[in-house]
Design a protein around this motif. Sequence first.
Motif, PDB file in Angstrom:
ATOM      1  N   GLU A   1     123.069  76.271 129.815  1.00 55.82           N
ATOM      2  CA  GLU A   1     123.427  77.212 131.188  1.00 55.82           C
ATOM      3  C   GLU A   1     124.716  77.328 131.534  1.00 55.82           C
ATOM      4  O   GLU A   1     124.605  75.963 131.753  1.00 55.82           O
ATOM      5  CB  GLU A   1     122.068  77.948 131.745  1.00 55.82           C
TER       6      GLU A   1
ATOM      7  N   LEU B   1     116.454  76.002 123.028  1.00 58.55           N
ATOM      8  CA  LEU B   1     117.116  76.201 124.498  1.00 58.55           C
ATOM      9  C   LEU B   1     118.650  75.460 124.597  1.00 58.55           C
ATOM     10  O   LEU B   1     118.856  74.975 123.615  1.00 58.55           O
ATOM     11  CB  LEU B   1     116.852  75.313 125.622  1.00 58.55           C
TER      12      LEU B   1
ATOM     13  N   LYS C   1     118.649  72.169 131.371  1.00 55.14           N
ATOM     14  CA  LYS C   1     119.363  72.858 130.350  1.00 55.14           C
ATOM     15  C   LYS C   1     119.384  74.626 130.478  1.00 55.14           C
ATOM     16  O   LYS C   1     119.910  75.561 130.068  1.00 55.14           O
ATOM     17  CB  LYS C   1     118.541  73.280 128.517  1.00 55.14           C
ATOM     18  N   THR C   2     118.638  74.587 131.907  1.00 52.68           N
ATOM     19  CA  THR C   2     118.492  75.858 131.902  1.00 52.68           C
ATOM     20  C   THR C   2     118.944  76.624 133.373  1.00 52.68           C
ATOM     21  O   THR C   2     118.565  77.333 133.450  1.00 52.68           O
ATOM     22  CB  THR C   2     116.430  76.752 131.578  1.00 52.68           C
TER      23      THR C   2
ATOM     24  N   GLU D   1     111.829  78.431 130.507  1.00 50.14           N
ATOM     25  CA  GLU D   1     112.878  79.533 129.057  1.00 50.14           C
ATOM     26  C   GLU D   1     113.909  79.118 129.515  1.00 50.14           C
ATOM     27  O   GLU D   1     113.969  79.171 130.965  1.00 50.14           O
ATOM     28  CB  GLU D   1     111.414  80.635 128.950  1.00 50.14           C
ATOM     29  N   GLN D   2     114.981  80.116 129.113  1.00 51.46           N
ATOM     30  CA  GLN D   2     116.093  80.248 129.020  1.00 51.46           C
ATOM     31  C   GLN D   2     115.918  81.959 130.338  1.00 51.46           C
ATOM     32  O   GLN D   2     115.137  82.763 129.870  1.00 51.46           O
ATOM     33  CB  GLN D   2     116.755  80.936 127.778  1.00 51.46           C
TER      34      GLN D   2
END
Length: 341
Positions: free
Chosen positions: A290, A287, A51-52, A122-123
């Motif tokens: 990205e 999250l 996700k990041t 983390e983001q």
Amino acid sequence: MRVGSNPEKENKSIQLDSYHRVIVPVYIPDFEGYFENSFEGFKLCIESLLKTVHTKTRITIYNNNCHPSVKEYIDLQFKNSIYIDQVIHSKKNLGKINAILAASKGNIERLITITDADVLFEQGWQSAIEDIFVNFPEAGMVSPVPSSKALTNYTSSTWFYGFFRGKLEFQKVLDPKAMHLFDLSIGNAKLMYDSIHLENYLVIKNKSNLAEAVMGCGHFVATLKREVFDLGPNEPAYIKIDGGVEEKFIDIPNDNLGYLRLATKRNYAYHIGNKTEHWMTEIVSNLIPETSNGIDSSKILDKKINPFSRKIGSLLLRIMSNKTSRNLFLKKFGLQNPSNY
């Protein structure tokens, strides 16, 4: 017998869209005892990573003889994700370092992130790290997890830079709770951080652009310039874990090559350990995928601290090994009550 000519001989160069590789060695042999909850932590690690990361990232997962269910999960992620472009399955647990060496030396991305399989991202972790590489051309190793106690761990090059080229000062820790959570996650009987370590860390500044980063870092998750692996030891690791193996292949080469060892001021990753908790799942569920294309990787320059200057940095570290001298140094950089640090 060979008939004709291999067409790849006319297309020799390798063109990549990516410049940042993430390597995730994983060893979960069963779901009992120590490893009872490790699979859930690994899933959180991969989900948070996917996700990041930005679009110029590719991921290698190295399976160190995991349980068949873990292998099946890895293969499914490989099939479904464009970011996971390499999966290596070993029928023998060859250890973390050999997994990293196999993947790093077989790829050509400019930056290589190495991470344990129990890290929650983390983001914004990637952009924060890459900004440090841009703003500190001498940086060779950058972690998204700051540590107030890593300031003297293989940081002779970093100390020379901070003392003579940049600026050093103690600042308030931005996220003391995250630092305390890491302390709890490693399961030591005695906590690593005292209250003073949760209050202040040593920050290094680049005088020319005013960029800041924390002095030193750990290596359970860190991004390195690929030169650290290219120019480091050529032999394999004969120890799976501990015994100085990570220092030999990561920490010492980074420092000896004249690279800085830094961390982000803000905390961008968590150590899950072998037991997941509700707050970890909550972070991952919040999250946002990205969409960034990263940075212009040509802005990541490759400068080093020269050998003579590194010797001066080593001398500074030796001076700091004396308690009286250490206290004078720390007080000079703004720390109150340095004897407790």
